[in-house]
Motif scaffolding. Structure first.
Motif, short mmCIF file in Angstrom:
data_model
loop_
_atom_site.label_atom_id
_atom_site.label_comp_id
_atom_site.label_asym_id
_atom_site.label_seq_id
_atom_site.Cartn_x
_atom_site.Cartn_y
_atom_site.Cartn_z
N ILE A 1 0.87 -1.17 0.00
CA ILE A 1 0.00 0.00 0.00
C ILE A 1 0.90 1.22 0.00
O ILE A 1 1.82 1.33 0.82
N THR A 2 0.65 2.15 -0.93
CA THR A 2 1.41 3.40 -0.99
C THR A 2 0.45 4.55 -0.74
O THR A 2 -0.59 4.66 -1.39
N ALA A 3 0.79 5.40 0.23
CA ALA A 3 -0.06 6.51 0.63
C ALA A 3 0.18 7.71 -0.27
O ALA A 3 1.32 8.09 -0.51
N ARG A 4 -0.88 8.31 -0.77
CA ARG A 4 -0.76 9.59 -1.49
C ARG A 4 -0.63 10.74 -0.50
O ARG A 4 -0.11 11.79 -0.81
N ASP A 5 -1.18 10.52 0.70
CA ASP A 5 -1.06 11.44 1.83
C ASP A 5 -1.03 10.57 3.08
O ASP A 5 -1.11 9.35 2.97
N VAL A 6 -0.93 11.16 4.24
CA VAL A 6 -0.81 10.41 5.48
C VAL A 6 -2.01 9.48 5.68
O VAL A 6 -3.15 9.88 5.50
N ILE A 7 -1.72 8.22 6.02
CA ILE A 7 -2.76 7.24 6.33
C ILE A 7 -2.56 6.78 7.77
O ILE A 7 -1.47 6.34 8.14
N ASN A 8 -3.61 6.90 8.57
CA ASN A 8 -3.53 6.48 9.97
C ASN A 8 -3.66 4.97 10.12
O ASN A 8 -2.96 4.37 10.93
N LEU A 9 -4.58 4.37 9.37
CA LEU A 9 -4.85 2.95 9.55
C LEU A 9 -5.15 2.31 8.20
O LEU A 9 -5.94 2.84 7.41
N VAL A 10 -4.51 1.18 7.95
CA VAL A 10 -4.83 0.31 6.81
C VAL A 10 -5.26 -1.01 7.42
O VAL A 10 -4.58 -1.54 8.30
N ARG A 11 -6.37 -1.53 6.96
CA ARG A 11 -6.86 -2.83 7.43
C ARG A 11 -7.28 -3.64 6.22
O ARG A 11 -8.25 -3.32 5.56
N ILE A 12 -6.49 -4.69 5.92
CA ILE A 12 -6.77 -5.57 4.78
C ILE A 12 -7.24 -6.89 5.37
O ILE A 12 -6.52 -7.54 6.12
N VAL A 13 -8.46 -7.26 5.03
CA VAL A 13 -9.06 -8.48 5.56
C VAL A 13 -8.87 -9.59 4.54
O VAL A 13 -9.30 -9.48 3.40
N CYS A 14 -8.20 -10.67 4.96
CA CYS A 14 -7.92 -11.81 4.09
C CYS A 14 -8.58 -13.07 4.66
O CYS A 14 -8.75 -13.20 5.86
N LYS A 15 -8.91 -13.97 3.76
CA LYS A 15 -9.51 -15.24 4.16
C LYS A 15 -8.60 -16.36 3.68
O LYS A 15 -8.23 -16.40 2.51
N PRO A 16 -8.22 -17.30 4.57
CA PRO A 16 -7.40 -18.44 4.15
C PRO A 16 -8.15 -19.28 3.12
O PRO A 16 -9.36 -19.49 3.24
N VAL A 17 -7.44 -19.75 2.10
CA VAL A 17 -8.03 -20.59 1.06
C VAL A 17 -7.06 -21.72 0.72
O VAL A 17 -5.92 -21.71 1.16
N ALA A 18 -7.53 -22.65 -0.06
CA ALA A 18 -6.67 -23.73 -0.56
C ALA A 18 -6.68 -23.68 -2.08
O ALA A 18 -7.75 -23.66 -2.69
N ILE A 19 -5.51 -23.58 -2.69
CA ILE A 19 -5.39 -23.66 -4.14
C ILE A 19 -5.09 -25.11 -4.46
O ILE A 19 -4.04 -25.63 -4.07
N LEU A 20 -6.00 -25.79 -5.14
CA LEU A 20 -5.83 -27.21 -5.41
C LEU A 20 -4.77 -27.48 -6.46
O LEU A 20 -4.02 -28.45 -6.37
N GLU A 21 -4.72 -26.63 -7.49
CA GLU A 21 -3.76 -26.85 -8.56
C GLU A 21 -3.69 -25.60 -9.42
O GLU A 21 -4.65 -24.85 -9.52
N THR A 22 -2.55 -25.38 -10.03
CA THR A 22 -2.39 -24.31 -11.01
C THR A 22 -2.09 -25.00 -12.35
O THR A 22 -1.13 -25.76 -12.45
N ILE A 23 -2.93 -24.72 -13.33
CA ILE A 23 -2.78 -25.36 -14.65
C ILE A 23 -2.32 -24.32 -15.65
O ILE A 23 -2.91 -23.25 -15.78
N PHE A 24 -1.23 -24.62 -16.32
CA PHE A 24 -0.66 -23.71 -17.31
C PHE A 24 -1.12 -24.11 -18.71
O PHE A 24 -1.37 -25.30 -18.96
N PRO A 25 -1.21 -23.17 -19.65
CA PRO A 25 -1.66 -23.49 -20.99
C PRO A 25 -0.64 -24.36 -21.74
O PRO A 25 0.56 -24.31 -21.45
N VAL A 26 -1.12 -25.11 -22.66
CA VAL A 26 -0.26 -25.91 -23.53
C VAL A 26 0.30 -24.98 -24.59
O VAL A 26 -0.44 -24.20 -25.19
N GLN A 27 1.59 -25.03 -24.82
CA GLN A 27 2.21 -24.17 -25.83
C GLN A 27 1.81 -24.63 -27.22
O GLN A 27 1.91 -25.81 -27.55
N VAL A 28 1.31 -23.71 -28.02
CA VAL A 28 0.96 -24.01 -29.40
C VAL A 28 1.84 -23.14 -30.29
O VAL A 28 1.88 -21.94 -30.14
N ASN A 29 2.54 -23.76 -31.23
CA ASN A 29 3.43 -23.02 -32.15
C ASN A 29 2.79 -22.80 -33.49
O ASN A 29 2.09 -23.51 -34.04
#
Length: 161
Positions: free
Chosen positions: A133-161
């Motif tokens: 996070i980059t402040a354009r002016d003074v920021i007193n509080l930043v609160r980013i709410v995240c939720k734990p998840v599970a990534i089952l797999e990452t599939i990449f595209p097949v290269q086509v020439n």
């Protein structure tokens, strides 16, 4: 009466299940039937239902004008999804939200303070990503709410020439 939920374990058919427990709300008659003490708190598991779990990314001090704060998601130990972003800044009307991988910006979003809390798309972030996070002016509080998840797999595209 205490309503605080505390992490707990439950053994079910030989399998350990993470759950939550709290002080039982059972009346004295039910406690007596079960042979439980009447005059002291008794912890009880909240069945097999789960509660929402979140990880909060928050600054520890004021962020100065044009300064940045960065959270490395590898410190969490698992992928997350950013649920929302909130800032408290009396002067700033905008701030920059960036995702980085290997110190290279992979996503940038300029947000307005009056648009927070800002909901982000449901995109899981892997552990090798950082949030800045980059402040354009003074920021007193930043609160980013995240939720734990599970990534089952990452599939990449097949290269086509």
């Amino acid at each position: 009466m205490n309503h605080q939920l505390t992490p707990s374990l439950l053994s079910y058919n030989g399998q350990l299940i993470e759950t939550y427990s709290r002080e039982s709300k059972a009346n004295d008659e039910v406690r007596e039937e079960l042979g439980l003490p009447i005059n002291e708190p008794v912890k009880a598991n909240i069945g097999l239902s789960s509660i929402e779990e979140y990880i909060i990314l928050q600054n520890q001090s004021v962020i100065g004008k044009n300064d940045s704060v960065t959270w490395e998601l590898n410190s969490i130990g698992q992928p997350v999804r950013v649920e929302s972003i909130f800032i408290d800044s009396p002067q700033s009307d905008r701030f920059t939200f960036e995702l980085l991988r290997d110190n290279q910006i992979i996503f940038t979003l300029v947000l307005s303070r009056n648009k927070t809390p800002y909901d982000l798309p449901d995109a899981p972030l892997s552990e090798d990503v950082s949030i800045r996070i980059t402040a354009r002016d003074v920021i007193n509080l930043v609160r980013i709410v995240c939720k734990p998840v599970a990534i089952l797999e990452t599939i990449f595209p097949v290269q086509v020439n």
